[in-house]
Design a protein around this motif. Structure first.
Motif, short mmCIF file in Angstrom:
data_model
loop_
_atom_site.label_atom_id
_atom_site.label_comp_id
_atom_site.label_asym_id
_atom_site.label_seq_id
_atom_site.Cartn_x
_atom_site.Cartn_y
_atom_site.Cartn_z
N LEU A 38 37.52 55.14 31.64
CA LEU A 38 36.46 56.13 31.91
C LEU A 38 35.08 55.52 31.74
N ILE A 39 34.87 54.81 30.63
CA ILE A 39 33.56 54.20 30.36
C ILE A 39 33.28 53.06 31.34
N LEU A 40 34.29 52.29 31.66
CA LEU A 40 34.10 51.16 32.58
C LEU A 40 33.57 51.63 33.93
N PHE A 41 34.18 52.66 34.47
CA PHE A 41 33.74 53.18 35.77
C PHE A 41 32.49 54.05 35.66
N GLY A 42 32.47 54.91 34.63
CA GLY A 42 31.34 55.84 34.48
C GLY A 42 30.05 55.14 34.12
N CYS A 43 30.04 54.46 32.98
CA CYS A 43 28.82 53.75 32.56
C CYS A 43 28.54 52.57 33.50
N GLY A 44 29.58 52.01 34.09
CA GLY A 44 29.36 50.95 35.07
C GLY A 44 28.57 51.45 36.26
N SER A 45 28.83 52.68 36.70
CA SER A 45 28.07 53.24 37.83
C SER A 45 26.61 53.48 37.45
N VAL A 46 26.38 53.86 36.18
CA VAL A 46 24.99 54.03 35.72
C VAL A 46 24.29 52.68 35.66
N ALA A 47 24.99 51.68 35.14
CA ALA A 47 24.41 50.34 35.04
C ALA A 47 24.03 49.81 36.42
N GLN A 48 24.90 49.99 37.39
CA GLN A 48 24.60 49.50 38.73
C GLN A 48 23.37 50.20 39.31
N THR A 49 23.24 51.49 39.05
CA THR A 49 22.08 52.24 39.55
C THR A 49 20.79 51.80 38.87
N VAL A 50 20.83 51.71 37.54
CA VAL A 50 19.61 51.37 36.78
C VAL A 50 19.20 49.93 37.05
N GLY A 114 38.05 53.12 22.00
CA GLY A 114 38.16 52.81 23.42
C GLY A 114 36.82 52.90 24.13
N ALA A 115 36.00 53.90 23.74
CA ALA A 115 34.67 54.04 24.33
C ALA A 115 33.78 52.87 23.94
N PHE A 116 33.89 52.43 22.70
CA PHE A 116 33.11 51.28 22.24
C PHE A 116 33.52 50.02 23.00
N ALA A 117 34.83 49.84 23.16
CA ALA A 117 35.33 48.67 23.88
C ALA A 117 34.91 48.71 25.35
N GLY A 118 34.95 49.89 25.95
CA GLY A 118 34.50 50.03 27.33
C GLY A 118 33.04 49.68 27.49
N SER A 119 32.23 50.06 26.50
CA SER A 119 30.80 49.73 26.51
C SER A 119 30.60 48.22 26.46
N CYS A 120 31.41 47.56 25.66
CA CYS A 120 31.34 46.09 25.60
C CYS A 120 31.65 45.48 26.95
N LEU A 227 26.71 53.82 19.53
CA LEU A 227 26.90 52.87 18.44
C LEU A 227 26.87 51.44 18.96
N PHE A 228 27.46 51.24 20.14
CA PHE A 228 27.42 49.90 20.74
C PHE A 228 25.98 49.46 20.98
N THR A 229 25.17 50.32 21.57
CA THR A 229 23.78 49.93 21.85
C THR A 229 23.01 49.65 20.56
N ALA A 230 23.36 50.37 19.50
CA ALA A 230 22.66 50.15 18.22
C ALA A 230 22.89 48.74 17.70
#
Length: 293
Positions: A38-50, A114-120, A227-230
């Motif tokens: 979920l994080i890989l695809f979701g946050c990945g789409s935000v990263a690509q946009t930003v 899992g969310a933390f690992a996806g963020s990594c 937490l990952f960004t912190a």
């Protein structure tokens, strides 16, 4: 022994040696991997946009990224753990008696990890682009902010109370619709199509409730990446920004999960006919359903 039989025998031995025996461990791994996707695809789409400055993305592509991320997460984990991939969903299932309370902390731990690992993974995937975009200066707010790739931050117009209400309503809608989809005594969805339908709930929420703070509606999806960004360079400002906004997408969805479960139970599930009465009335389920528990 033929080559085919030897291969089958080898696979059988590997499975005997490596396959897990305890269901709770299997469920932990399924929840971990589900929210990772979920994080890989979701946050990945935000990263690509930003990071492309809008050249390779826009709000709609982010909605699609999270929609497909949730759909794939449910396909990955649904047959093992039910693919809650959200503490609010797990809490709703506990309240409704669909998940033993002793499993709740295990599910939640798996979801946050899992969310933390996806963020990594997203960070590693876009590290070079991130460094080029930021020049190595990680900003939480402002026009060059990048912390919002991973976690939610409030719009300028939203108050703390407004943000809390936003999360309660959004998550309640999510839970209510999920329960309708998996309810074997309602119309439901065709077997195997539940993940697609659940993904479409995310799309509906995204296009109708994303203005205030970007519809996190998932404590693990927001707090794990925060937490990952912190620890990855943005610092503790990720918790202070927006008037200490961080707790809103944690507490709001948990309340919303209970509210959504209560509404569906009181308005729909409580009034289902008993099996023998269904027979008397010649009422048949349209689809055979699978549950999330």
């Amino acid at each position: 022994m033929s080559a085919g039989n030897m291969e089958l025998e080898g696979k059988r031995k590997i499975k005997e040696q490596c396959a897990l025996r305890k269901d709770i461990i299997k469920e932990f791994l399924a929840e971990f991997l589900g929210i990772f996707v979920l994080i890989l695809f979701g946050c990945g789409s935000v990263a690509q946009t930003v990071l492309s400055k809008g050249a390779l993305g826009e709000p709609l592509t982010i909605h699609i990224g999270f929609t497909l991320g949730v759909m794939m997460a449910v396909y990955v984990a649904g047959g093992v753990s039910g693919a809650h991939v959200n503490p609010a969903v797990s809490l709703a299932m506990v309240v409704l008696g669909k998940l033993p309370i002793k499993k709740f902390p295990v599910y939640v731990a798996a979801q946050f990890l899992g969310a933390f690992a996806g963020s990594c993974a997203v960070y590693g995937l876009y590290y070079d682009a991130l460094m080029e975009h930021t020049g190595g200066v990680m900003q939480v707010t402002g026009i060059n902010a990048t912390a919002n790739i991973w976690a939610s931050y409030p719009a300028k117009h939203i108050s703390v109370l407004g943000g809390f209400v936003d999360q309660v309503i959004g998550t309640a809608a999510l839970i209510l619709c999920i329960l309708a989809i998996i309810d074997g005594k309602n119309i439901g969805a065709p077997k195997g199509m539940e993940p697609l339908c659940i993904g479409l709930i995310i799309m509906a929420i995204g296009v109708s409730m994303g203005l205030n703070c970007g519809y996190p509606i998932n404590p693990a999806r927001d707090l794990g990446p925060r937490l990952f960004t912190a620890v990855a360079g943005w610092g503790m400002e990720v918790f202070r920004a927006g008037g200490c906004w961080w707790w809103i997408p944690v507490a709001g969805p948990m309340v919303g999960g209970v509210v959504g479960a209560a509404i569906y139970f009181l308005f729909i599930e409580l009034h289902h006919a008993e099996p023998e009465k269904q027979g008397e009335n010649n009422v048949k389920d349209k689809y055979e359903m699978v549950t999330l528990s």
